[in-house]
Every structure is written in C-alpha cells, then in structure tokens.
Design a protein around this motif. Structure first.
Motif, PDB file in Angstrom:
ATOM      1  N   SER A 147       0.831  -1.209   0.000  1.00 10.19           N
ATOM      2  CA  SER A 147       0.000   0.000   0.000  1.00 10.19           C
ATOM      3  C   SER A 147       0.862   1.255   0.000  1.00 10.19           C
ATOM      4  O   SER A 147       0.600   2.204  -0.748  1.00 10.19           O
ATOM      5  CB  SER A 147      -0.928   0.007   1.217  1.00 10.19           C
ATOM      6  N   LEU A 148       1.892   1.266   0.828  1.00 14.82           N
ATOM      7  CA  LEU A 148       2.749   2.450   0.906  1.00 14.82           C
ATOM      8  C   LEU A 148       3.548   2.649  -0.378  1.00 14.82           C
ATOM      9  O   LEU A 148       3.778   3.786  -0.810  1.00 14.82           O
ATOM     10  CB  LEU A 148       3.701   2.340   2.095  1.00 14.82           C
ATOM     11  N   ALA A 149       3.954   1.563  -1.002  1.00 20.85           N
ATOM     12  CA  ALA A 149       4.687   1.680  -2.264  1.00 20.85           C
ATOM     13  C   ALA A 149       3.805   2.313  -3.337  1.00 20.85           C
ATOM     14  O   ALA A 149       4.275   3.095  -4.173  1.00 20.85           O
ATOM     15  CB  ALA A 149       5.174   0.309  -2.723  1.00 20.85           C
ATOM     16  N   ALA A 150       2.514   2.003  -3.303  1.00 17.35           N
ATOM     17  CA  ALA A 150       1.587   2.588  -4.270  1.00 17.35           C
ATOM     18  C   ALA A 150       1.234   4.031  -3.907  1.00 17.35           C
ATOM     19  O   ALA A 150       1.058   4.879  -4.781  1.00 17.35           O
ATOM     20  CB  ALA A 150       0.316   1.745  -4.342  1.00 17.35           C
ATOM     21  N   GLU A 151       1.146   4.331  -2.610  1.00 17.43           N
ATOM     22  CA  GLU A 151       0.781   5.678  -2.168  1.00 17.43           C
ATOM     23  C   GLU A 151       1.919   6.673  -2.395  1.00 17.43           C
ATOM     24  O   GLU A 151       1.685   7.825  -2.761  1.00 17.43           O
ATOM     25  CB  GLU A 151       0.429   5.665  -0.672  1.00 17.43           C
ATOM     26  N   PHE A 152       3.161   6.240  -2.156  1.00 15.49           N
ATOM     27  CA  PHE A 152       4.299   7.163  -2.207  1.00 15.49           C
ATOM     28  C   PHE A 152       5.402   6.643  -3.127  1.00 15.49           C
ATOM     29  O   PHE A 152       6.521   6.386  -2.675  1.00 15.49           O
ATOM     30  CB  PHE A 152       4.868   7.380  -0.802  1.00 15.49           C
ATOM     31  N   PRO A 153       5.095   6.486  -4.410  1.00 13.64           N
ATOM     32  CA  PRO A 153       6.140   5.972  -5.306  1.00 13.64           C
ATOM     33  C   PRO A 153       7.320   6.910  -5.448  1.00 13.64           C
ATOM     34  O   PRO A 153       8.433   6.470  -5.731  1.00 13.64           O
ATOM     35  CB  PRO A 153       5.394   5.804  -6.637  1.00 13.64           C
ATOM     36  N   GLU A 154       7.097   8.216  -5.245  1.00 12.25           N
ATOM     37  CA  GLU A 154       8.177   9.175  -5.446  1.00 12.25           C
ATOM     38  C   GLU A 154       8.346  10.124  -4.255  1.00 12.25           C
ATOM     39  O   GLU A 154       9.115  11.082  -4.332  1.00 12.25           O
ATOM     40  CB  GLU A 154       7.911   9.997  -6.713  1.00 12.25           C
ATOM     41  N   SER A 155       7.623   9.901  -3.191  1.00 12.73           N
ATOM     42  CA  SER A 155       7.673  10.816  -2.048  1.00 12.73           C
ATOM     43  C   SER A 155       8.296  10.121  -0.848  1.00 12.73           C
ATOM     44  O   SER A 155       7.597   9.695   0.071  1.00 12.73           O
ATOM     45  CB  SER A 155       6.256  11.313  -1.709  1.00 12.73           C
ATOM     46  N   ALA A 156       9.615  10.021  -0.880  1.00  9.82           N
ATOM     47  CA  ALA A 156      10.310   9.338   0.208  1.00  9.82           C
ATOM     48  C   ALA A 156      10.167  10.091   1.518  1.00  9.82           C
ATOM     49  O   ALA A 156      10.093   9.480   2.597  1.00  9.82           O
ATOM     50  CB  ALA A 156      11.790   9.166  -0.147  1.00  9.82           C
ATOM     51  N   MET A 157      10.107  11.431   1.477  1.00 13.34           N
ATOM     52  CA  MET A 157      10.026  12.202   2.706  1.00 13.34           C
ATOM     53  C   MET A 157       8.706  11.967   3.418  1.00 13.34           C
ATOM     54  O   MET A 157       8.659  11.857   4.646  1.00 13.34           O
ATOM     55  CB  MET A 157      10.209  13.693   2.421  1.00 13.34           C
ATOM     56  N   ALA A 158       7.592  11.871   2.666  1.00  9.05           N
ATOM     57  CA  ALA A 158       6.298  11.583   3.297  1.00  9.05           C
ATOM     58  C   ALA A 158       6.347  10.238   3.995  1.00  9.05           C
ATOM     59  O   ALA A 158       5.811  10.072   5.100  1.00  9.05           O
ATOM     60  CB  ALA A 158       5.179  11.616   2.261  1.00  9.05           C
ATOM     61  N   ALA A 159       6.990   9.250   3.364  1.00  3.18           N
ATOM     62  CA  ALA A 159       7.109   7.931   3.987  1.00  3.18           C
ATOM     63  C   ALA A 159       7.963   7.990   5.247  1.00  3.18           C
ATOM     64  O   ALA A 159       7.678   7.320   6.243  1.00  3.18           O
ATOM     65  CB  ALA A 159       7.707   6.939   2.981  1.00  3.18           C
ATOM     66  N   THR A 160       9.015   8.803   5.229  1.00  2.00           N
ATOM     67  CA  THR A 160       9.869   8.960   6.408  1.00  2.00           C
ATOM     68  C   THR A 160       9.103   9.607   7.558  1.00  2.00           C
ATOM     69  O   THR A 160       9.202   9.174   8.716  1.00  2.00           O
ATOM     70  CB  THR A 160      11.097   9.819   6.056  1.00  2.00           C
ATOM     71  N   VAL A 161       8.344  10.631   7.242  1.00  3.33           N
ATOM     72  CA  VAL A 161       7.536  11.305   8.268  1.00  3.33           C
ATOM     73  C   VAL A 161       6.471  10.358   8.808  1.00  3.33           C
ATOM     74  O   VAL A 161       6.209  10.323  10.020  1.00  3.33           O
ATOM     75  CB  VAL A 161       6.904  12.587   7.693  1.00  3.33           C
ATOM     76  N   LEU A 162       5.872   9.577   7.922  1.00  2.00           N
ATOM     77  CA  LEU A 162       4.874   8.600   8.374  1.00  2.00           C
ATOM     78  C   LEU A 162       5.491   7.609   9.353  1.00  2.00           C
ATOM     79  O   LEU A 162       4.883   7.258  10.367  1.00  2.00           O
ATOM     80  CB  LEU A 162       4.291   7.866   7.169  1.00  2.00           C
ATOM     81  N   SER A 163       6.704   7.173   9.082  1.00  2.00           N
ATOM     82  CA  SER A 163       7.384   6.245   9.993  1.00  2.00           C
ATOM     83  C   SER A 163       7.602   6.879  11.354  1.00  2.00           C
ATOM     84  O   SER A 163       7.447   6.227  12.393  1.00  2.00           O
ATOM     85  CB  SER A 163       8.722   5.811   9.393  1.00  2.00           C
ATOM     86  N   ALA A 164       7.943   8.176  11.366  1.00  2.00           N
ATOM     87  CA  ALA A 164       8.152   8.865  12.637  1.00  2.00           C
ATOM     88  C   ALA A 164       6.858   8.945  13.437  1.00  2.00           C
ATOM     89  O   ALA A 164       6.846   8.718  14.653  1.00  2.00           O
ATOM     90  CB  ALA A 164       8.711  10.269  12.382  1.00  2.00           C
ATOM     91  N   ILE A 165       5.759   9.253  12.755  1.00  2.00           N
ATOM     92  CA  ILE A 165       4.466   9.319  13.445  1.00  2.00           C
ATOM     93  C   ILE A 165       4.042   7.931  13.897  1.00  2.00           C
ATOM     94  O   ILE A 165       3.538   7.747  15.013  1.00  2.00           O
ATOM     95  CB  ILE A 165       3.405   9.946  12.521  1.00  2.00           C
ATOM     96  N   GLY A 166       4.269   6.942  13.036  1.00  2.00           N
ATOM     97  CA  GLY A 166       3.894   5.574  13.390  1.00  2.00           C
ATOM     98  C   GLY A 166       4.677   5.016  14.556  1.00  2.00           C
ATOM     99  O   GLY A 166       4.196   4.134  15.273  1.00  2.00           O
ATOM    100  N   SER A 167       5.879   5.543  14.774  1.00  2.00           N
ATOM    101  CA  SER A 167       6.694   5.058  15.899  1.00  2.00           C
ATOM    102  C   SER A 167       6.231   5.645  17.225  1.00  2.00           C
ATOM    103  O   SER A 167       6.742   5.261  18.283  1.00  2.00           O
ATOM    104  CB  SER A 167       8.165   5.404  15.673  1.00  2.00           C
ATOM    105  N   GLY A 168       5.283   6.588  17.174  1.00  2.00           N
ATOM    106  CA  GLY A 168       4.734   7.131  18.409  1.00  2.00           C
ATOM    107  C   GLY A 168       4.905   8.614  18.603  1.00  2.00           C
ATOM    108  O   GLY A 168       4.379   9.181  19.567  1.00  2.00           O
ATOM    109  N   GLU A 169       5.656   9.281  17.701  1.00  2.00           N
ATOM    110  CA  GLU A 169       5.820  10.725  17.830  1.00  2.00           C
ATOM    111  C   GLU A 169       4.536  11.427  17.394  1.00  2.00           C
ATOM    112  O   GLU A 169       3.970  11.094  16.347  1.00  2.00           O
ATOM    113  CB  GLU A 169       7.006  11.208  16.988  1.00  2.00           C
ATOM    114  N   ARG A 170       4.113  12.433  18.171  1.00  2.00           N
ATOM    115  CA  ARG A 170       2.823  13.061  17.876  1.00  2.00           C
ATOM    116  C   ARG A 170       2.904  14.559  17.645  1.00  2.00           C
ATOM    117  O   ARG A 170       2.032  15.125  16.987  1.00  2.00           O
ATOM    118  CB  ARG A 170       1.843  12.773  19.024  1.00  2.00           C
TER     119      ARG A 170
END
Length: 472
Positions: free
Chosen positions: A245-268
């Motif tokens: 799903s993430l590969a399809a959502e962010f094929p060219e937006s690595a920064m959005a994926a990085t930020v998502l990982s930060a939020i998913g790890s618990g940062e709010r």
C-alpha cells in the motif's frame, strides 16, 4: 464469501442503483453512476466483482495501472473485447485512438434493452496521466453513456483525488453518487473470526479491518496464535499488505514515507516528528504532513475544549498500519531470517502500552456511534483534550461542536487493561483533570475493558457495550 462479511449495506446500495437502471431502461437517461473511494486493500474491487457475479449482469471490468495512455487504451479494449457485453467484437477489430473514442465506442456496444455494468478501477491513475480526463469522462457521460441502461462504477484508492472528481467546480460534479468504503468494523471482524467483544477489538486493531488480513485469521484462534503464524511467514498478509500500500501511495515521495514512519513510531508533536525524521526543516515537514493528511493516512487533531488551542497532534489513522510501523517494518530483516519469534516477544512486551494508545480513537468512535443512550446525549464531536506539557490529559471529551465548543457534554477516561478495573484512583485523577478545563459539573464516564470498581461515575462502558454501536 468470507471477504464480504458486513458488506450487506454496500451490496444493497449497488443493488438499488441497478434496480433504478432496470426500472428506467426505457427513459431518456436511465444510466446511473457511483463513485467508490476507500483506502488500498480495503476490498473495493472485490465488493464490485462480487456484486456483478451475484447479479449476473453483462459487465466489463477495467483496472488502470498508471501506464501510458496508449497502453491503458489497449488494456481497456482488451477488457471490453473479453467481457460479456454484446457486440464486444468491435473492440477486437478496432482499437480506439483516444479516450473520447473509447467511450463513444463503448456506448455503441452497451445493450439498449437490458442493464449492464461498466467498472473503471483506479480512476486516479487516468486523472493523473490523461490530459483533461475528467472533461472527457463528463462529455462521454452526458452525451452517450447516461442514455444507456448502464451502471457506471468508478473506483479509486486516492481519497483526495476521488473526492475532487465529484466536487463542485469540477467537470464530473453531480454526475454520480458517492460511496466511501471503510474497513470491516470491530463487530464484523469479531463475527468473521468468531471472537468475543474484547478480542474483537484487539483483532480490529491488528488487522485494521482489512478483509485480506482478517481472512488469514483462523476462526476462533487467539491473538497470539495469529501473530505467531503471521510473523513466522515473511510473505503473510499482515506483513506485505502495508508495504504494498505504501509503495503505491508514495512511489516518489520518500520524505512523506519517512515522516509517516516517525508518526507511526509514536511521535505526535510537530517538533518531535521533525527530530525523529532526521531534523528536517519546518517547510519540508509541513509539506509532508499535508500530503499525509490529504491522503487520509494521518489525522491532525487539536484538543476539544471551549477555548482555542494550537496544540496540534498527529496520529496514523489506520491501526493496522500503526501496528506494522511499530512492530513490523523495523524488524523485517529478522522476519526474513525466519526469526519471527523474536518479533513476537517484542509485541508481547510492548502490547499493553501500544494498545492503550492505539485503541483510544476506535473507542471514541464507538461511543459516538452508540450515543444517545439512557445516560448521555448525542455529541457532535467525541475527541480528547491535552496540554503542551501533558500535565492534563482527558481521553474522552464530548462536545456540542468541533474546534471551539460552546458546551462540554461529558468527560471520560479510558482504561483498557485485561486485569485492572477502573477504580477510585482513576476517578480521582479524572475529577482533578475536569477542574482544569471547566468549573461546570460535567458528567464523568469510564471506558474500561475490565469493568469498574468505583462509584461516582455518570456512566461506564465495556467492550460488549461499545461493540453494539457497530451492529446497528
């Protein structure tokens, strides 16, 4: 069919639209259009395929793939020529040169005397790749397709683009009705797997209500048996669904994926997310969070209160994705080495803490759906409250409106532990926090997995109570 537990309402909507087409087949414009949007892997395509198979109506099902216009047109022609539509051979004999010609040619092979169904899946790919596709679609619908007894179903996983397709000021505005397909709710998940209410909520958190993942859960199996099996298999649905799903959502937006990982790890908070994402700049983080919020992957929330607040916090909206970002993605190398047992131990250790935070939005949504009842009124918004220092945190706040409330209707605390009931200590803490936000005697409530062992609450709700909200 296993994947369609709880989809009765959606199938009923599709049945109703097809009935309208059938009943007005002799009219000037009998065609009907439905726009379906929902997150990837939620079961949109499978729902429509099941509907078409159940009705036995002649249909064509085309799925865009984000390829060039020529390649998409060839695939569309192939889908029509291999469908059950009459005169479909026209597409095998003559390949249309553009989408205007393709829709015109399609209208020519649709039957005039009985209903048919045309499904275009992943419409946002066409909107993105084909110049003026929305205008082409609008003209084809107004001039030709709506004059046929056809149900046109347009499906898309990019929520913001699908919303835009039918919005005011866009060419296709008011041409179709809209359906938002969500995940299976906790009651449906529990029914599908055969779980009691507390376990049903746990399963809803881990699977996110995605039918494909739920189908991998053996009926009656416990949470830890399910996780052991899934984490022990590197290609299990629990592990690969989020990655795809993430590969399809962010094929060219690595920064959005990085930020998502930060939020998913618990940062709010904004500052902590920026730090966890590599100390990125304010402008970069702003663009990334806007992308995530637009795609409905992340929610940006503010405290529910009678005074304005700037204390915005972010969270991943899909609990399954949140689970995967916390316990799956960081440990994929171990899982690929077939050491899922190590990951399972980490889940066991962190489960109570992770669930305690992840369950809150789902329980607030459950309560909002349950009310009004004999104890509490309906609330226009059920959210939460916090301060910058977190010295005051209230898990549940019911109010008469969002943003700045005129009136607080109730305040509550969530305690979701197996063997610890909501007790006098929890009540005193809730009372203390109430005095920090209001002088009014606002009713106090508790949402507790293990019950309540105190008096002084206006109402209390357990797993069985909250699950009934999803059965209505």
């Amino acid at each position: 069919m296993v994947a369609f537990v709880g989809r009765k309402q959606e199938l009923g909507i599709l049945d109703g639209l097809l009935t309208e087409v059938r009943n007005t087949a002799s009219g000037a414009k009998p065609g009907q259009c439905l726009l379906i949007r929902g997150r990837r892997r939620i079961g949109k395509s499978s729902l429509v395929e099941a509907f078409v198979e159940r009705t036995g109506t002649p249909a064509v099902f085309f799925t865009a793939a984000g390829a060039s216009e020529a390649v998409e047109l060839e695939a569309f022609a192939d889908a029509v020529s291999t469908s059950a539509l009459p005169e479909r051979e026209v597409f095998a004999d003559a390949l249309p040169g553009n989408w205007s010609a393709a829709f015109r040619q399609l209208a020519g092979v649709l039957p005039d005397d009985r209903p048919s169904v045309v499904v275009i899946d992943e419409v946002p790919y066409l909107m993105d790749r084909v110049d003026a596709f929305e205008g082409i679609l609008q003209r084809a619908w107004d001039r030709e397709l709506c004059r046929k007894p056809v149900l046109l179903v347009l499906i898309g996983s990019d929520l913001s683009m699908m919303e835009a397709l039918g919005s005011y000021g866009r060419p296709f505005h008011q041409r179709g009705r809209e359906m938002v397909l969500g995940p299976l709710n906790p009651a449906e998940v529990g029914e599908m797997i055969g779980l009691d209410p507390p376990a049903a909520f746990d399963a809803a958190l881990v699977t996110g209500g995605l039918p494909l993942i739920c189908a991998a859960w053996q009926p009656g199996a416990g949470l830890w048996d399910f996780l052991a099996a899934q984490l022990g298999n590197p290609v299990s649905p629990l592990l690969v669904s989020a990655e795809r799903s993430l590969a399809a959502e962010f094929p060219e937006s690595a920064m959005a994926a990085t930020v998502l990982s930060a939020i998913g790890s618990g940062e709010r908070t904004f500052t902590n997310i920026a730090r966890a994402a590599g100390n990125i700049s304010h402008s970069t983080l702003t663009r990334a969070t806007e992308t995530l919020v637009d795609k409905r992957i992340v929610a940006a929330e503010i405290p529910v209160a009678t005074r304005p607040s700037r204390e915005k916090r972010y969270r991943v909206t899909d609990p399954y994705l949140r689970f995967w970002l916390t316990f799956g993605r960081p440990y994929l190398p171990e899982i690929e080495r077939l050491r899922g047992d190590l990951v399972l131990n980490r889940v066991r250790v962190g489960w109570a803490s992770w669930r305690g935070r992840a369950i809150e939005p789902l329980l607030r949504d459950s309560l909002a759906r349950l009310l009004p009842d004999d104890h509490l009124p309906s609330a226009s918004v059920v959210g939460s409250y916090w301060t910058r220092s977190n010295n005051v945190e209230i898990d549940v706040v019911g109010a008469d409106r969002a943003l700045i409330a005129r009136e607080l209707l109730f305040l509550g605390s969530i305690k979701w532990l197996e063997n610890a009931a909501f007790d006098d200590h929890d009540l005193v803490a809730l009372q203390r926090h109430r005095t920090a936000v209001t002088d009014a005697p606002v009713p106090l409530i508790a949402l507790s997995r293990a019950g309540v062992q105190t008096t002084g609450l206006h109402a209390a709700y357990g797993p069985a109570d909250l699950l009934t909200a999803w059965r209505r």
